[in-house]
Design a protein around this motif. Structure first.
Motif, PDB file in Angstrom:
ATOM      1  N   GLY A 203       1.637  13.141 -17.066  1.00 27.66           N
ATOM      2  CA  GLY A 203       0.440  13.718 -16.005  1.00 27.66           C
ATOM      3  C   GLY A 203      -0.169  14.827 -16.976  1.00 27.66           C
ATOM      4  N   LEU A 204      -0.232  15.033 -18.489  1.00 32.06           N
ATOM      5  CA  LEU A 204      -0.586  16.012 -19.032  1.00 32.06           C
ATOM      6  C   LEU A 204      -1.688  15.292 -20.314  1.00 32.06           C
ATOM      7  N   GLY A 205      -1.407  13.504 -19.625  1.00 31.40           N
ATOM      8  CA  GLY A 205      -2.194  12.696 -20.836  1.00 31.40           C
ATOM      9  C   GLY A 205      -1.932  11.766 -21.614  1.00 31.40           C
ATOM     10  N   PHE A 206      -0.557  12.852 -21.892  1.00 35.67           N
ATOM     11  CA  PHE A 206       0.349  12.529 -23.606  1.00 35.67           C
ATOM     12  C   PHE A 206       1.431  11.620 -23.375  1.00 35.67           C
ATOM     13  N   GLY A 207       1.097  10.212 -23.925  1.00 39.17           N
ATOM     14  CA  GLY A 207       1.001   8.879 -24.312  1.00 39.17           C
ATOM     15  C   GLY A 207       3.023   8.581 -24.680  1.00 39.17           C
ATOM     16  N   ASP A 208       2.890   7.448 -25.093  1.00 43.31           N
ATOM     17  CA  ASP A 208       4.146   7.039 -25.346  1.00 43.31           C
ATOM     18  C   ASP A 208       5.132   7.469 -26.040  1.00 43.31           C
ATOM     19  N   ASN A 209       4.836   8.260 -27.572  1.00 44.22           N
ATOM     20  CA  ASN A 209       5.701   8.578 -29.065  1.00 44.22           C
ATOM     21  C   ASN A 209       6.436  10.336 -27.300  1.00 44.22           C
ATOM     22  N   ALA A 210       5.126  11.102 -27.287  1.00 46.46           N
ATOM     23  CA  ALA A 210       5.535  12.385 -26.273  1.00 46.46           C
ATOM     24  C   ALA A 210       7.009  11.952 -25.328  1.00 46.46           C
ATOM     25  N   LYS A 211       6.583  10.973 -24.853  1.00 46.09           N
ATOM     26  CA  LYS A 211       7.761  10.113 -23.854  1.00 46.09           C
ATOM     27  C   LYS A 211       8.935  10.268 -24.544  1.00 46.09           C
ATOM     28  N   ALA A 212       8.937   8.758 -25.388  1.00 44.65           N
ATOM     29  CA  ALA A 212       9.969   8.765 -26.397  1.00 44.65           C
ATOM     30  C   ALA A 212      10.687   9.725 -26.466  1.00 44.65           C
ATOM     31  N   ALA A 213      10.345  10.469 -27.070  1.00 43.92           N
ATOM     32  CA  ALA A 213      10.459  11.756 -27.722  1.00 43.92           C
ATOM     33  C   ALA A 213      11.560  12.511 -26.803  1.00 43.92           C
ATOM     34  N   LEU A 214      10.270  12.335 -25.663  1.00 39.67           N
ATOM     35  CA  LEU A 214      11.553  13.616 -24.030  1.00 39.67           C
ATOM     36  C   LEU A 214      13.114  13.132 -23.859  1.00 39.67           C
TER      37      LEU A 214
END
Length: 344
Positions: A203-214
Motif C-alpha cells: 500500500g505504501l508503494g514499496f516493491g518486491d525487495n521490501a516484501k521479501a525482507a518482511l
C-alpha cells in the motif's frame, strides 16, 4: 460414506465442505443464519462467499443438534472470536467417538489461548489430545476450484490425526500429518500479522525487495516466539509456517493482505474493517502476539510495529523507518541458537 458436520458456512467452511463431499462423504454444513442455510439448500450456492455450485452431498443446517447427529467428525470453521460460543453449544450433543477438527487461525487476546485450547476449555469432557488442527497455505477460492492444495493436520492422538488425514486427502487436496499442535497453530495464526505488514508495504508503494525482507524477517520472529513456547522450530519451515506465510503475504485473496494494503494507503482501521465486511483475523492476533512476546521477553519488531499502526496511531512510514534503523546484527546467529536448543 461418512457423515461429517462442518460448522461455519463462510468461504473456508464451504470450501472444506466441497473437499469432503467430493471424497464421497455426507456433509452437513451448519450456518448460524437460517436464511443462509435455506439459500444453500434451495440453490446449491453460497454466493456471498464463493462463486461455485456446491455438490449434492452438501446439506445446510441451521439447527446445530441436527447437524451433528450421528456424525463421525465435526469440523469447526468459524472466526476465532466465535470459537468459544460454538464449542459451548456442542456440550452434550457430540456423538460418541466423533473427531473434532478445527480449521480456524487465531489466538485469543487476554487469555492468550490457541483455538484448540479454547475448545478444550469449553468442552472439558472431550479429550484435549483428540482435537485436530488443520492448517496450511489454502485460499478457499482456489480449494473450491479444485486447484492443487497441500495442508497439515496435527493432533497429539495419532489415530485422530490419521482419521482427519483420511477424511480430507484427495487428488487435489493433499494432507500431511504432524504431532506439533503448538507449532502448527502458532504458524497459522502469526502469519496473519506478517500478511498485514506485507499489505501495508504494498500500500505504501514499496516493491518486491521490501516484501521479501518482511516475509523473511517475519518468519524469524514467528519462529523465535514459537520456540520460546515449546514448538518445534522445523514446523515453521513447513506448510503451516513458511508455506502459509508466502501465500497469505502475496495473494489478493488474502483478507489480511487486503486490509494491510488499505492501511498502507492511509485508511483508518475502523474504515478498513467496515469495507472488508469479513473477519480479518490478523488484527485480533496482533494484540495477543504482542502480549505473548512481552510475557516471553521475545523481540518481535515487525509485530510491535504493526501493533503501533493498528492501535497506537503510528504512521506506517514511521514504523518502516523504525524497523530500518534498528541496531545492526548478524542474520543467522539467532537461528543457530534455536536449532541448537531444539537438538539438545
Amino acid at each position: 460414506m461418512k457423515k461429517v458436520a462442518v460448522l461455519g458456512a463462510g468461504s473456508w467452511g464451504t470450501a472444506l465442505s466441497i473437499v469432503l463431499a467430493e471424497n464421497g462423504h455426507d456433509v452437513r454444513l451448519w450456518s448460524h443464519r437460517a436464511e443462509q442455510a435455506e439459500e444453500i439448500n434451495k440453490t446449491k450456492r453460497n454466493d456471498r462467499y464463493l462463486d461455485v455450485t456446491l455438490p449434492d452431498q452438501i446439506t445446510a443446517f441451521y439447527n446445530l443438534k441436527e447437524a451433528v447427529q450421528d456424525v463421525e467428525a465435526i469440523v469447526i470453521v468459524v472466526p476465532a472470536k466465535a470459537i468459544r460460543e460454538v464449542a459451548r453449544s456442542l456440550t452434550g450433543i457430540i456423538p460418541e467417538h466423533a473427531t473434532i477438527i478445527h480449521a480456524t487461525k487465531g489466538i485469543e487476546p487476554i487469555t492468550l489461548m490457541r483455538v484448540s485450547e479454547m475448545i478444550a476449555e469449553e468442552l472439558p469432557e472431550y479429550p484435549a489430545d483428540n482435537i485436530v488442527v488443520l492448517s496450511g497455505p489454502s485460499h478457499a477460492e482456489e480449494v473450491a476450484l479444485r486447484h492443487p492444495t497441500t495442508v497439515t493436520v496435527a493432533a497429539k492422538n495419532a489415530d485422530k490425526n490419521k482419521h482427519a488425514q483420511n477424511l480430507f486427502n484427495s487428488d487435489t487436496f493433499r494432507v500431511y500429518t504432524s504431532q506439533d499442535v503448538l507449532g502448527i497453530e502458532l504458524g497459522g495464526a502469526l502469519k496473519n500479522i506478517i500478511a498485514l505488514g506485507a499489505g501495508i508495504s504494498d500500500g505504501l508503494g514499496f516493491g518486491d525487495n521490501a516484501k521479501a525482507a518482511l516475509i523473511t524477517r517475519g518468519l524469524a520472529e514467528i519462529t523465535r516466539l514459537g520456540t520460546s513456547l515449546g514448538a518445534n522450530p522445523f514446523s515453521f519451515l513447513g506448510l503451516s509456517g513458511v508455506g502459509d506465510l508466502i501465500v497469505t503475504c502475496t495473494s489478493v485473496h488474502s483478507r489480511n493482505w487486503r486490509a494491510g494494503n488499505l492501511l498502507g494507503k492511509g485508511h483508518e482501521l475502523e474504515a478498513v474493517l467496515e469495507e472488508m465486511g469479513m473477519v480479518v483475523e490478523g488484527v485480533r492476533t496482533v494484540k495477543a502476539a504482542q502480549q505473548i512476546a512481552e510475557k516471553q521477553d521475545v523481540e518481535m519488531p515487525i509485530t510491535t510495529g504493526i501493533y503501533q499502526i493498528l492501535f497506537e496511531g503510528k504512521k506506517p512510514e514511521e514504523v518502516v523507518n523504525q524497523l530500518m534503523n534498528r541496531d545492526k546484527r548478524e542474520e543467522l546467529a539467532e537461528l543457530e541458537i534455536l536449532l541448537k536448543e531444539h537438538d539438545s
